[in-house]
Every structure is written in structure tokens, then in C-alpha cells.
Design a protein around this motif. Structure first.
Motif, short mmCIF file in Angstrom:
data_model
loop_
_atom_site.label_atom_id
_atom_site.label_comp_id
_atom_site.label_asym_id
_atom_site.label_seq_id
_atom_site.Cartn_x
_atom_site.Cartn_y
_atom_site.Cartn_z
N MET A 29 0.84 -1.20 0.00
CA MET A 29 0.00 0.00 0.00
C MET A 29 0.88 1.25 0.00
N PRO A 30 0.53 2.24 -0.82
CA PRO A 30 1.32 3.48 -0.81
C PRO A 30 1.08 4.27 0.47
N THR A 31 2.05 5.09 0.81
CA THR A 31 1.88 6.02 1.93
C THR A 31 1.40 7.36 1.39
N VAL A 32 1.02 8.25 2.29
CA VAL A 32 0.60 9.58 1.88
C VAL A 32 1.72 10.26 1.08
N ALA A 33 2.95 10.08 1.52
CA ALA A 33 4.09 10.70 0.83
C ALA A 33 4.19 10.21 -0.61
N GLU A 34 3.96 8.91 -0.83
CA GLU A 34 4.04 8.35 -2.18
C GLU A 34 2.80 8.68 -3.01
N PHE A 35 1.67 8.78 -2.34
CA PHE A 35 0.40 8.99 -3.04
C PHE A 35 0.29 10.41 -3.58
N TYR A 36 0.69 11.40 -2.78
CA TYR A 36 0.50 12.80 -3.17
C TYR A 36 1.72 13.40 -3.85
N LYS A 37 2.90 13.02 -3.41
CA LYS A 37 4.16 13.51 -3.97
C LYS A 37 4.22 15.04 -3.94
N LYS A 38 3.95 15.70 -5.05
CA LYS A 38 4.17 17.15 -5.15
C LYS A 38 3.10 17.98 -4.44
N ASP A 39 2.01 17.36 -3.97
CA ASP A 39 0.92 18.12 -3.34
C ASP A 39 0.95 18.03 -1.81
N LEU A 40 2.05 17.57 -1.26
CA LEU A 40 2.11 17.39 0.19
C LEU A 40 1.96 18.69 0.96
N ASP A 41 2.38 19.80 0.33
CA ASP A 41 2.32 21.08 1.03
C ASP A 41 0.88 21.56 1.24
N LYS A 42 -0.08 20.91 0.58
CA LYS A 42 -1.48 21.30 0.74
C LYS A 42 -2.17 20.57 1.90
N LEU A 43 -1.49 19.58 2.48
CA LEU A 43 -2.07 18.80 3.56
C LEU A 43 -1.71 19.40 4.92
#
Length: 393
Positions: A1-15
Motif C-alpha cells: 500500500m502506498p503512503t501519503v508521501a508516495e500517493f501525493y508527492k508534489k501536493d504534500l504542502d497542501k495537507l
């Protein structure tokens, strides 16, 4: 299962950033949903869940999602199911009267096997009840509210931290098993402020629904060779006949006995056969307990304090706190019976809901219920005094 870091990649700053935050339970639900990948919300205003809708209307556009206020709760859950069928993780939030209106659509989502999340911030009932005060009367409705045979997953947060964590888990379970998942919060949890730790993004797992890998001409939308069939979404080039009638593996209506048995047994098996993987609970001072209080949600805080008082008075009392209402960890109750527990006592803000569930697994050991007026949380002294009456007979 992917992690949040792998799932969003470039959009992490919006979380919501990892670290410690001070949030109320309703806001924690919303941020948990966004972290889990929710990008569509449809809802209708109802106290005491309104902060979720208000916050999602603000946050979803920031992360590329969509918010829509529908004309009522029926339209809301239908919009959620439609958006999810199109491939977008979707949710709604409501309270008792609105949750009642959604029951037929919970059955529809279960039959179509569409992942969806409903947050029910429980309030006093029945009917309109006391909109601004808490209740715990929707426990059985969450599982049995719609007609027919189906299974759901339902979490019972007791504080803002669990509101955040359990909302993520609700989305993951909805996607993994293609079911409707429910977060059974309550008014006190929803409006309670507390410490919420957001883990590092590489620590949070994200589950995506199974996707088909076969060519379109070989795809069966309800392929019974799988416990959880792969799910094609709109635009993938696959044909999927989404049928609310009893249907074949191809999705076509049928009255065939064997097809009906095969379909409905699979709808319940996918949760029942994985209940020990899904179910969660807390054991508090149970190692030597002769009397076990079963409590959940906001009420468990009063029970926890009451147990400390009762222990100081010489009573061997502990608490079993279900974190999932459904699937209910009935085997834990059975194990406690085997260890020699003398009585179970349910403490809830209702006239007896979880009481019936515990009794199902108590193997003849007496189960007593301590009711409390919907709208108000029992204080520790009330719990202490009534538990003593139950123990002393």
C-alpha cells in the motif's frame, strides 16, 4: 500500500503538516478525510455536524476537490455514491435524522459495492431530539438500518485524535472492501478540542480500491471469483452495469436462486471473513477484572475515571472499549467469559444498544445496562454509584 508521501508527492504542502495540532473533533474528521484522499463532499446542514461541511467547503478547493451543498440528505449520499463510482474518494456528514434518511442509499451502496464514507455525529433522539446535545442511539441503526443482508464498517472515536485517525481508516476500509464505512462520532467528540498528532507522511498508509487488469471484453463488474471484485471507474474504457437489483457477475438483473445466494453471501463474507483484521478495541484494567464495563465514544472518559474510583474502593472493575462498532469484537467478550468474568455492564447514552450486542457473545454471563438520558453524558459519580449497585446486587 502506498503512503501519503508516495500517493501525493508534489501536493504534500497542501495537507495538514505532520506534528501536533489543537483541533476540535469535527475539524479533525475533515483533515483526516483530506489526508486519506477525499476530494468530494456532498452534504446538507444539520447540527452538530455542520463544522465538517463548513470546513470542507473551505479546504477542498485548496486541494483540488469539490464541495456541494445538496437539497437534502438523500441527495447528498446519492451524490457521494455517484462521485465515488466516477473514481473520486467521497464522503458526507450528518446526524441522527439525516442518517435515517440515508439508510436506503446505504443499502444501494452496499449492493453496488461503491466505497463511501459517512460521518454520523450522533445527537440526542429520537426524532428531532435535542439537536445541540449528544446521543449514542445510532449504533444498531448503522448496521441494521437498511433492509436485506449486507455489511459495513463503523468506527467509534472517543476524542479528536481518534476522529482524525479513524476517518483515515474509514476511507481505507471503504476502498479495500468496497463498502460503506461510517464514523460514529457524537456531539461531544465533534465539539471537543484536543491534541491531534499528524504522523509523518511516510507513516500513513493509503488504500486504493482494486482496479481491473483484464482487457475490457473480459471484465465482470461483480466477478464472484474475487471476494472483493476489481472496480472499473467511469472513463477507463470498461463497461459496468451498476444494478441495484440482485444481479449476475455481469451486473444484469436476475431472479436465479444460485446467483442471489452467491452475490449476497459474498457481500457479507468480505467483512465477516476479515473481521479480526478490521476490528479494534481497547482493554483498560482488564487483567484481573471480575466486572467488565463496555463503553465507547465520549462516555468512555467518564467510565475510565469511575474505574479508578471503584478500584480504589476494592472493586475489580475494568473496561472494554470497542473502537469499531462494526465489526464488533465479539471474540474478546467470549475470551473474557473464559477468563471468569462475573458480569458485563454496558454504559451508554441510550436505553440499551450495545447491551444487546454484548449479550449475544456473553455465553450466559449476566449483562446489565446502565442507561442515561440522551443529551447528557453520565458523570463518573453516577457510573460509580450504579456500578456498585449492579455488583452488590
Amino acid at each position: 500500500m502506498p503512503t501519503v508521501a508516495e500517493f501525493y508527492k508534489k501536493d504534500l504542502d497542501k495537507l495538514l503538516r505532520p506534528g501536533i495540532h489543537f483541533l476540535d473533533g469535527n475539524t479533525a474528521v475533515a483533515e483526516g478525510a483530506i489526508t486519506a484522499g477525499c476530494r468530494f463532499y456532498a452534504g446538507y446542514p444539520i447540527t452538530p455536524s455542520n463544522e465538517i461541511a463548513e470546513y470542507m467547503s473551505y479546504r477542498l478547493p485548496q486541494v483540488g476537490g469539490k464541495f456541494i451543498q445538496m437539497e437534502d440528505e438523500i441527495g447528498s449520499i446519492m451524490a457521494v455514491l455517484g462521485a465515488s463510482a466516477a473514481g473520486v474518494k467521497s464522503m458526507t456528514a450528518t446526524s441522527g435524522p439525516g442518517f435515517s434518511l440515508m439508510q436506503e442509499e446505504i443499502g444501494l451502496g452496499s449492493m453496488l459495492e461503491i466505497p463511501a464514507v459517512i460521518v454520523d455525529v450522533m445527537r440526542a433522539g429520537p426524532s428531532t431530539g435535542i439537536p445541540t446535545l449528544l446521543g449514542q442511539g445510532d449504533i444498531l441503526q448503522a448496521k441494521y438500518g437498511s433492509h436485506g443482508d449486507y455489511e459495513i464498517v463503523a468506527y467509534l472515536p472517543a476524542n479528536p485524535q481518534e476522529a482524525f485517525d479513524f476517518t483515515i481508516k474509514a476511507f481505507n476500509m471503504a476502498e479495500k472492501y468496497r463498502v460503506v464505512a461510517i464514523v460514529l462520532s457524537d456531539q461531544l467528540v465533534g465539539h471537543m478540542y484536543g491534541r491531534v498528532r499528524v504522523p509523518e507522511f511516510d507513516e500513513i498508509e493509503i488504500v486504493e480500491r482494486p482496479k481491473p487488469t483484464v482487457p475490457p471484453d473480459q471484465y465482470l463488474p461483480y466477478d464472484s471469483r474475487y471476494l472483493v471484485p476489481p472496480m472499473a471507474i467511469a472513463g477507463m474504457g470498461y463497461r459496468a452495469n451498476n444494478e441495484s437489483l440482485t444481479h449476475t457477475d455481469k451486473g444484469y438483473p436476475t431472479t436465479d436462486r444460485d446467483a442471489s445466494f452467491k452475490l449476497v453471501t459474498r457481500l457479507v463474507r468480505k467483512i465477516r471473513e476479515n473481521e479480526k483484521e478490521i476490528a479494534e478495541w481497547e482493554e483498560y484494567m482488564l487483567d484481573d477484572a471480575e466486572y467488565v464495563i463496555v463503553s465507547y465514544g465520549s462516555t468512555s472518559g467518564s467510565v475510565r475515571r469511575a474505574i479508578k474510583v471503584l478500584r480504589a474502593q476494592g472493586y475489580r472493575v475494568g473496561m472494554l472499549r470497542p473502537k469499531t462498532a462494526w465489526p464488533f469484537p465479539g471474540w474478546v467478550v467470549e475470551n473474557l467469559v473464559s477468563r471468569g468474568v462475573q458480569k458485563f455492564i454496558t454504559v451508554e447514552v441510550n436505553m440499551g444498544k450495545m447491551y444487546h450486542v454484548v449479550k449475544e457473545f456473553s455465553r450466559g454471563v449476566l449483562v446489565e445496562h446502565i442507561p442515561y438520558a440522551p443529551g447528557y453524558i453520565p458523570d463518573p459519580d453516577y457510573v460509580v454509584n450504579n456500578v456498585r449497585k449492579v455488583i452488590e446486587g
